[in-house]
Design an enzyme around this catalytic site. Structure first.
Site, mmCIF file in Angstrom:
data_model
loop_
_atom_site.group_PDB
_atom_site.id
_atom_site.type_symbol
_atom_site.label_atom_id
_atom_site.label_comp_id
_atom_site.label_asym_id
_atom_site.label_seq_id
_atom_site.Cartn_x
_atom_site.Cartn_y
_atom_site.Cartn_z
ATOM 1 N N SER A 1 -6.000 9.132 1.475
ATOM 2 C CA SER A 1 -5.242 10.394 1.458
ATOM 3 C C SER A 1 -5.467 11.171 2.754
ATOM 4 C CB SER A 1 -5.618 11.249 0.244
ATOM 5 O OG SER A 1 -6.915 11.796 0.385
ATOM 6 N N LYS B 1 -13.700 17.479 -3.396
ATOM 7 C CA LYS B 1 -13.843 17.872 -4.800
ATOM 8 C C LYS B 1 -15.192 18.526 -5.103
ATOM 9 C CE LYS B 1 -9.868 16.793 -6.405
ATOM 10 N NZ LYS B 1 -8.984 17.874 -6.844
HETATM 11 N N1 PMP Z 1 -7.501 13.324 -1.603
HETATM 12 C C1 PMP Z 1 -8.491 12.942 -2.400
HETATM 13 C C2 PMP Z 1 -9.249 11.695 -2.062
HETATM 14 C C3 PMP Z 1 -8.801 13.691 -3.540
HETATM 15 O O1 PMP Z 1 -9.793 13.298 -4.361
HETATM 16 C C4 PMP Z 1 -8.044 14.848 -3.808
HETATM 17 C C5 PMP Z 1 -8.334 15.635 -5.022
HETATM 18 N N2 PMP Z 1 -7.614 15.126 -6.167
HETATM 19 C C6 PMP Z 1 -6.992 15.223 -2.948
HETATM 20 C C7 PMP Z 1 -6.778 14.422 -1.848
HETATM 21 C C8 PMP Z 1 -6.080 16.388 -3.205
HETATM 22 O O2 PMP Z 1 -6.689 17.633 -3.323
HETATM 23 P P1 PMP Z 1 -6.122 18.709 -4.340
HETATM 24 O O3 PMP Z 1 -6.441 18.267 -5.733
HETATM 25 O O4 PMP Z 1 -6.824 19.972 -3.973
HETATM 26 O O5 PMP Z 1 -4.649 18.825 -4.139
#
Ligand code: PMP
Length: 329
Positions: free
Chosen positions: A287, A64
């Site tokens: 994630s 982010k």
């Molecule tokens: N994993 C984490 C820990 C995140 O903070 C984010 C951002 N929300 C994402 C995955 C996904 O990224 P994006 O918002 O670009 O889809």
């Protein structure tokens, strides 16, 4: 100790100097390393090369940071905000708040972050450490309560502006211009597949836009929680994979640019993240574990043998100390 003599040609094999001085911490965002998983690859007898792009090498520790910098820098260039005058307001309980906070502090903006009161104490304290104002909204109202409060603040505060990560085109664009180019250059164009969890969808969509222009055969897969698989036609639901699976289809997500959206359960994501820490010494977040699990699943498919698969690792395990990633440890 005095008697120990190292070989004169001992090679520590660490990263070379960056060869420059950065004006401010905002300039340090990006340029994250792409790293192999030699022990997991051997243990699984993988016939494809699986690489992790370690986004926690960004200054505040997550993917982010790219959009924190990009949304602010783009708005400055559009003349929408002015340092020392504008007030940034964003509803977020996640990494975006922390990323906006360091950019706001570094460039001289006031920042107000609204979030449900259930958000972890570490996050609130990190925000306050960087002088962001944190407004807590009732837990029972969820993110909708935080969004409504941010809208109210926006209306009543002079010179207020909302970055709006789910709508802001600077979000996918920064991934198109930076994340994707780094993957292309670091793999010398050998990348075949990229796997990225979908929160706002900015990472997956931006990478897809850029890499498909460079090499038509490149495939980009999104990842969403099995417990809230709306892109696969299921109902939204509660899940523990923070950062992905927001339960709606954001404007920043270009589903048509993706070759598919794979589902990974919280249990599978945590198992993959723990295995990565244990076997290859990389303590990734939940994630990241989801993206890694999906990348390994793809690597096992016969049609992908011999391919180079890049999984995006958005954050570091330590940001999830109070979650099930660490339970029983
Ligand atoms: N994993 C984490 C820990 C995140 O903070 C984010 C951002 N929300 C994402 C995955 C996904 O990224 P994006 O918002 O670009 O889809």
């Amino acid at each position: 100790m005095g008697s120990r003599t190292l070989p004169p040609d001992v090679d520590f094999q660490l990263a070379p100097p960056r060869g420059r001085i950065f004006d401010s911490v905002v300039d340090v965002v990006g340029g994250t390393p792409l790293v192999g998983l030699p022990r997991m690859t051997e243990d699984d007898n993988l016939q494809a090369r699986v690489l992790l792009k370690l986004e926690f090498f960004n200054p505040l520790g997550s993917v982010k940071d790219r959009i924190g910098a990009a949304m602010v820098l783009a708005a400055e260039q559009e003349g929408l905000i002015t340092p020392g005058k504008s007030v940034l307001v964003e509803p977020t309980s996640g990494n975006t708040g922390i990323s906006l906070a360091f950019v706001a502090a570094s460039r001289g903006y006031r920042l107000i972050v609204t979030m449900p009161e259930g958000a972890s104490i570490e996050r609130r304290k990190m925000l306050r450490l960087m002088d962001a104002q944190v407004e807590l909204t009732p837990s029972r109202l969820g993110m909708a309560g935080a969004i409504a409060r941010a809208q109210e603040i926006l209306k009543t505060t002079p010179d207020a502006w909302m970055p709006g990560q789910f709508d802001n085109p600077a979000n996918p664009l920064v991934h198109e211009r930076t994340t994707a180019q780094e993957i292309w250059e670091d793999t010398a164009g050998t990348v075949d597949i990229v796997v990225a969890g979908v929160g706002t969808g900015g990472t997956a969509s931006g990478i897809a836009h850029a890499l498909k222009k460079k090499k038509a055969s490149v495939e980009i897969f999104g990842v969403e929680p099995t417990e809230s698989a709306i892109l696969n036609g299921d109902e939204p639901g509660p899940h523990g994979i923070q950062g992905i699976g927001p339960g709606f289809c954001p404007r920043t997500l270009d589903v048509k640019a993706l070759d598919g959206v794979l589902t990974v359960s919280e249990r599978e994501a945590i198992a993959a993240a723990r295995r990565c820490a244990r076997m290859d010494g990389i303590p990734i977040g939940i994630s990241s574990g989801a993206a890694l699990h999906a990348a390994i699943t793809l690597a096992h498919r016969p049609e992908n043998h011999g391919k180079t698969i890049v999984a995006i690792a958005p954050s570091f395990a330590e940001r999830y100390l109070s979650t099930s990633l660490f339970s029983g440890l």
